[in-house]
Design a protein around this motif. Structure first.
Motif, short mmCIF file in Angstrom:
data_model
loop_
_atom_site.label_atom_id
_atom_site.label_comp_id
_atom_site.label_asym_id
_atom_site.label_seq_id
_atom_site.Cartn_x
_atom_site.Cartn_y
_atom_site.Cartn_z
N MET A 184 36.61 -3.29 -37.11
CA MET A 184 36.45 -2.43 -38.27
C MET A 184 35.11 -1.69 -38.18
O MET A 184 34.19 -2.13 -37.48
N LYS A 185 34.99 -0.61 -38.92
CA LYS A 185 33.75 0.17 -38.90
C LYS A 185 32.93 -0.17 -40.15
O LYS A 185 33.44 -0.13 -41.27
N ILE A 186 31.67 -0.48 -39.91
CA ILE A 186 30.78 -0.96 -40.97
C ILE A 186 29.50 -0.12 -40.98
O ILE A 186 28.91 0.14 -39.92
N ALA A 187 29.08 0.28 -42.17
CA ALA A 187 27.76 0.90 -42.35
C ALA A 187 26.89 -0.09 -43.10
O ALA A 187 27.27 -0.58 -44.16
N MET A 188 25.73 -0.41 -42.53
CA MET A 188 24.80 -1.34 -43.15
C MET A 188 23.60 -0.54 -43.63
O MET A 188 22.84 -0.01 -42.82
N ILE A 189 23.43 -0.43 -44.94
CA ILE A 189 22.35 0.37 -45.50
C ILE A 189 21.14 -0.53 -45.72
O ILE A 189 21.12 -1.39 -46.60
N GLY A 190 20.12 -0.34 -44.90
CA GLY A 190 18.92 -1.18 -44.94
C GLY A 190 18.81 -1.99 -43.66
O GLY A 190 19.78 -2.64 -43.24
N THR A 191 17.65 -1.95 -43.03
CA THR A 191 17.43 -2.72 -41.79
C THR A 191 16.32 -3.74 -41.98
O THR A 191 15.54 -4.01 -41.07
N GLY A 192 16.24 -4.28 -43.18
CA GLY A 192 15.31 -5.39 -43.41
C GLY A 192 15.92 -6.67 -42.88
O GLY A 192 16.83 -6.66 -42.04
N TYR A 193 15.43 -7.78 -43.38
CA TYR A 193 15.87 -9.08 -42.85
C TYR A 193 17.38 -9.25 -42.96
O TYR A 193 18.07 -9.55 -41.97
N VAL A 194 17.92 -9.05 -44.15
CA VAL A 194 19.35 -9.28 -44.37
C VAL A 194 20.19 -8.24 -43.64
O VAL A 194 21.17 -8.56 -42.96
N GLY A 195 19.81 -6.97 -43.75
CA GLY A 195 20.60 -5.91 -43.14
C GLY A 195 20.67 -6.00 -41.64
O GLY A 195 21.74 -5.85 -41.04
N LEU A 196 19.53 -6.26 -41.00
CA LEU A 196 19.50 -6.28 -39.54
C LEU A 196 20.23 -7.50 -38.99
O LEU A 196 21.01 -7.39 -38.03
N VAL A 197 19.99 -8.67 -39.58
CA VAL A 197 20.69 -9.87 -39.12
C VAL A 197 22.19 -9.74 -39.34
O VAL A 197 23.00 -10.01 -38.44
N SER A 198 22.58 -9.29 -40.53
CA SER A 198 24.01 -9.15 -40.84
C SER A 198 24.66 -8.12 -39.93
O SER A 198 25.76 -8.34 -39.40
#
Length: 436
Positions: free
Chosen positions: A1-15
């Protein structure tokens, strides 16, 4: 699936990296151009064991990329995760939702086709309702489901926590939304990870309640530690004795200088504010915050007591600055009030942390930073162990004593045995185990 992760802090980058490792196509978006450029070069802005390799392998495989503009990523996405910061708002302790609201408005304009928008950030109860309202106001024709999917990641063990979770909480009553999130997390079915579907507001409250309860366990055992010192008991054995009760469990029953980090202080404060907004005072959680703050300040007095109450002009070596090992996070670290208190008493402070010193300099500019543990203790009147890094668990005690001006050790994490330290001639104080 295609996912956009908004935010590259701790949660965003790990997730984002973990989702890519599951085989999904992930784009992590952040407005900070310098951070995105660094990520594209393979430079990770946070310290998390294994994250650099995970990011690199998925970038190489073409499953993970980075962008400063979200239009394309959101327009193509099956799911858009909001993983921006929700820091405590200055002055009142409420969670600052300005970044979440800004992300929602920007996402709204880029939506194309059916999309699930997911709040991954820790947000107060009812935030999902606000996010949905903002999206529908900005884009009335959007075919969107707004869901809550709180994270339960421990810094230092985040990748394992993501791939081997105790539970996955999905907050939405919409069947289409449940189906999309179920498909995103389907790779974890081999690990028998329980997928828990709830209403959106329930999912939001689960996150706060979990952190508040864990913070309560830490604060409880710290108060028991103080009692253990007075009555001659060993708090570690007390913790083991009550932790063997499977209704309680052994985790978060480790006495120390108090909890810190990005989640427990912020989320317990926010939960208190949410409750007050609804005329439901949470006295236990309020007490947890007060006791934890007092405990952090008391640690400097504990060091002073170990030196006979006279600390002015003396040199104190501090090992460990981050709020826990295996992270470079200094947010609300117990070391900050400890060091500040020591400086206020007139002590000179030297410090060493394996990865956190660059971040610590912004919080504690008036101390001397050292290259290793032994350089840190050279000529010191006392050594304080604040963070239980594995590098500090097997120090050469003979070399340590020879380097120190006075053999005084205050172990705030109980990583050494009193009899072991006494045998090496140290004056040793720990937490909840008395003095040797």
């Amino acid at each position: 699936m295609k996912i956009a992760m908004i935010g590259t802090g701790y949660v965003g980058l790990v997730s984002g990296a973990c989702f890519a490792d599951f085989g999904h196509q992930v784009t992590c978006v952040d407005k900070d151009e310098a951070k995105i450029d660094a990520l594209r070069r393979g430079e990770i802005p946070i310290f998390e064991p294994g994250l650099d390799a995970l990011v690199a392998s998925n970038v190489k495989a073409g499953r993970l990329d980075f962008a400063t503009e979200l239009t394309t990523a959101v327009g193509e996405a099956d799911a858009v995760f909001i993983a921006v910061g929700t820091p405590s708002r200055r002055g009142d302790g409420h969670a600052d939702l300005s970044y979440v609201h800004a992300a929602a408005r920007e996402i709204a304009g880029a939506l194309k086709g059916f999309t699930v928008v997911v709040t991954k950030s820790t947000v107060p109860v009812g935030t999902g309702d606000e996010v949905e309202l903002l999206i529908r106001e900005a884009n009335p024709s959007a075919d969107v489901v707004v869901a809550s999917n709180p994270e339960f990641l421990r810094e230092g063990a985040a990748i394992r926590d993501f791939k081997f979770p105790d539970r996955i909480v999905v907050g939405t009553d919409d069947e289409r939304g449940r189906k999309v999130l179920g498909e995103i997390y389907r790779p974890l079915s081999l690990n028998a990870a329980p997928l828990m579907y709830t209403a959106r507001r329930t999912a939001e409250l689960i996150k706060y309640a979990a952190n508040a309860f864990l913070a309560t366990k830490i604060t409880f055992i710290n108060e028991i530690a103080d009692l253990a010192e007075k009555v001659g008991a060993d708090v570690q054995e007390v913790a083991r004795g009550i932790g063997m009760d499977n209704r309680i469990g052994p985790k978060f029953l480790h006495a120390g200088p108090g909890f810190g980090g990005s989640c427990f202080p912020k989320d317990t404060r926010a939960l208190v504010k949410i409750a007050l907004d609804h005329d439901v005072p949470l006295r236990i959680v309020e007490a947890v915050l007060a006791v934890n703050d007092n405990r952090k300040r008391a640690m400097a007095r504990k060091v002073s007591h170990a030196l006979g109450g006279h600390i002015r002009g003396k040199t104190v070596a501090v090992l460990g600055l981050t709020f826990k090992p295996d992270t470079d996070d200094m947010r609300e670290a117990p070391s900050i009030p400890l060091v500040t208190g020591l400086l206020d008493m007139g002590a000179k402070v030297r410090a060493f942390d394996p990865v956190g010193m660059e971040q610590a300099r912004a919080e504690l500019p008036d101390i001397t930073y050292c290259d290793d543990a032994y350089a840190c203790v050279e000529g010191a009147d006392a050594l304080v162990i604040v963070t239980e890094w594995v590098q500090f668990r097997a120090l050469d005690l003979g070399r340590l004593k020879a380097a120190m001006k006075q053999p005084v050790v205050i172990d705030l994490r109980n990583i050494y045995r009193p009899e072991q330290m006494a045998a090496h001639g140290f004056v040793y104080e720990s937490v909840g185990r008395g003095t040797s």
